[in-house]
Design an enzyme around this catalytic site. Structure first.
Site, PDB file in Angstrom:
ATOM      1  N   LYS A  24       0.753  -1.349   0.086  1.00  0.00           N
ATOM      2  CA  LYS A  24      -0.056   0.133  -0.206  1.00  0.00           C
ATOM      3  C   LYS A  24       0.860   1.043   0.045  1.00  0.00           C
ATOM      4  O   LYS A  24       0.487   2.212  -0.663  1.00  0.00           O
ATOM      5  CB  LYS A  24      -0.834   0.082   1.159  1.00  0.00           C
ATOM      6  CG  LYS A  24      -1.950  -1.036   1.028  1.00  0.00           C
ATOM      7  CD  LYS A  24      -2.739  -1.341   2.286  1.00  0.00           C
ATOM      8  CE  LYS A  24      -3.666  -2.545   2.086  1.00  0.00           C
ATOM      9  NZ  LYS A  24      -4.198  -3.144   3.385  1.00  0.00           N
ATOM     10  N   GLN A  49      -4.235  -1.761   9.445  1.00  0.00           N
ATOM     11  CA  GLN A  49      -4.213  -2.970   8.832  1.00  0.00           C
ATOM     12  C   GLN A  49      -4.789  -4.182   9.871  1.00  0.00           C
ATOM     13  O   GLN A  49      -4.395  -4.006  11.122  1.00  0.00           O
ATOM     14  CB  GLN A  49      -2.852  -3.247   8.706  1.00  0.00           C
ATOM     15  CG  GLN A  49      -2.586  -4.570   7.998  1.00  0.00           C
ATOM     16  CD  GLN A  49      -2.965  -4.563   6.513  1.00  0.00           C
ATOM     17  OE1 GLN A  49      -2.827  -3.502   5.709  1.00  0.00           O
ATOM     18  NE2 GLN A  49      -3.770  -5.527   6.195  1.00  0.00           N
ATOM     19  N   ASP A  87     -10.485   3.540   4.449  1.00  0.00           N
ATOM     20  CA  ASP A  87     -10.887   2.099   4.250  1.00  0.00           C
ATOM     21  C   ASP A  87     -12.130   1.729   4.456  1.00  0.00           C
ATOM     22  O   ASP A  87     -12.530   0.370   4.312  1.00  0.00           O
ATOM     23  CB  ASP A  87      -9.677   1.445   5.368  1.00  0.00           C
ATOM     24  CG  ASP A  87      -9.283  -0.087   4.825  1.00  0.00           C
ATOM     25  OD1 ASP A  87      -9.459  -0.313   3.568  1.00  0.00           O
ATOM     26  OD2 ASP A  87      -9.022  -0.746   5.756  1.00  0.00           O
TER      27      ASP A  87
END
Ligand code: NAP
Length: 282
Positions: free
Chosen positions: A55, A99, A122
């Site tokens: 990412k 994450q 996200d």
């Protein structure tokens, strides 16, 4: 019947990232501020370390700064919440990615909810799920968002069609079903307690496999001419769909790798630049 056409997520993601890079450059030029994504990683799980690195690399290519926050495996919920709250308040950070999965000792939901909705690029917070479900402006969960983009790119008509989503996780199955519903598909969710999965999947014009079970969906479960989206990613680069048999029945199908996966990161970058633009008032 002839073989299905492949839905190429690698090519589409490259284009989305190029467009995002242009938007990031224009934003930087106009405001003097480079969009910034903070990535927060707890512990050193090798797969998570790789995902975060990927990412960050893509951010760099798109002209987005990334701030890496690496926390030790023993980080508590309170400490993680504190970190996410301070990133939420930091004006130099425009998007935040936690994450996941985080360790079992951490309350993941509490951590997600510490991310300010305006920086939730996200799409993991309750607020993002609600705005997505109500069709209001906000950020979508990245993999579902990427799947819809792929369906649109390949001109898949959704209105009035039967969509079957196999999997109901908060970050993938549930939100992709909500996005399909918002596009007037008739949506059925399947999960581990679904009786006779094959017969439900066989009804589908569009199948989304989001399970984490290698090759669970076989060609004989696919209605001839259906569109098959395989979001699964299992060890050995294997999806949740048995590609070799499904490709003989579907009209369109995503490969693994190179289908849904690249679209997830592309959506993350796109939403980061959008978040930065909003925060910078342009
Ligand atoms: P998850 O949280 O483990 O959820 C799996 C879902 O599948 C659950 O709803 C579960 O049902 C259901 N399920 C399990 N076994 C089943 C069976 N035999 N029949 C029908 N349903 C079954 O997984 P996830 O996070 O949603 O991820 C799913 C897959 O997508 C994984 O392979 C993951 O690696 C992949 N993924 C890919 C990306 C990407 O960017 N490409 C992003 C995220 C995830 P219950 O709810 O009843 O337990």
């Amino acid at each position: 019947m002839s073989q299905a056409r492949l839905m190429d997520g690698t090519v589409l993601a490259r284009r989305v990232v190029e467009e995002t890079a242009e938007q990031a450059a224009a934003l930087t030029e106009r405001t003097g501020t480079v969009p910034c994504l903070a990535t927060v990683l707890v512990g050193e799980d090798p797969a998570s370390v790789t995902y975060v690195r990927m990412k960050q690399n893509r951010c760099r290519k798109a002209g987005i700064d990334s701030r890496r926050v690496a926390l030790p495996a023993g980080t508590t919920t309170e400490e993680l919440v504190g970190t996410l709250r301070s990133l939420s308040e930091d004006p130099a950070v425009h998007g935040i990615l936690l994450q996941h999965p985080v360790g079992d000792h951490i309350d993941e939901r509490a951590a997600f909810e510490a991310i300010a909705p305006g920086k939730d690029v996200d799409g993991v917070t309750f607020a993002s799920f609600a705005t997505m479900s109500f069709g209001l402006p906000g950020f979508v969960s990245c993999t579902p968002g990427g799947i819809l983009r792929l369906l649109d790119e390949y001109g898949v008509e959704l209105g009035g069609r039967r969509a079957v989503v196999v999997g109901r996780s908060a970050i993938l199955g549930k939100p992709v079903g909500m996005l399909l519903l918002a596009r007037d598909a008739t949506v059925t969710y399947c999960h581990s307690r679904t009786a006779d999965l094959s017969s439900v999947v066989r009804e589908a014009d569009v199948v989304v496999a989001a399970v984490g079970r290698p090759r669970l969906i076989r060609g004989r479960d696919v209605k001839p001419g259906a569109v098959v989206i395989d979001a699964g990613y299992n060890p050995g680069n294997v999806g949740d769909v048995d590609f070799d048999s499904a490709v003989e029945r579907a009209s369109l199908i995503t490969p693994v790798p190179g289908g849904v996966g690249p679209m997830t990161i592309a959506t993350l970058l796109e939403q980061t630049v959008r978040a930065a633009a909003r925060q910078l008032g342009v």
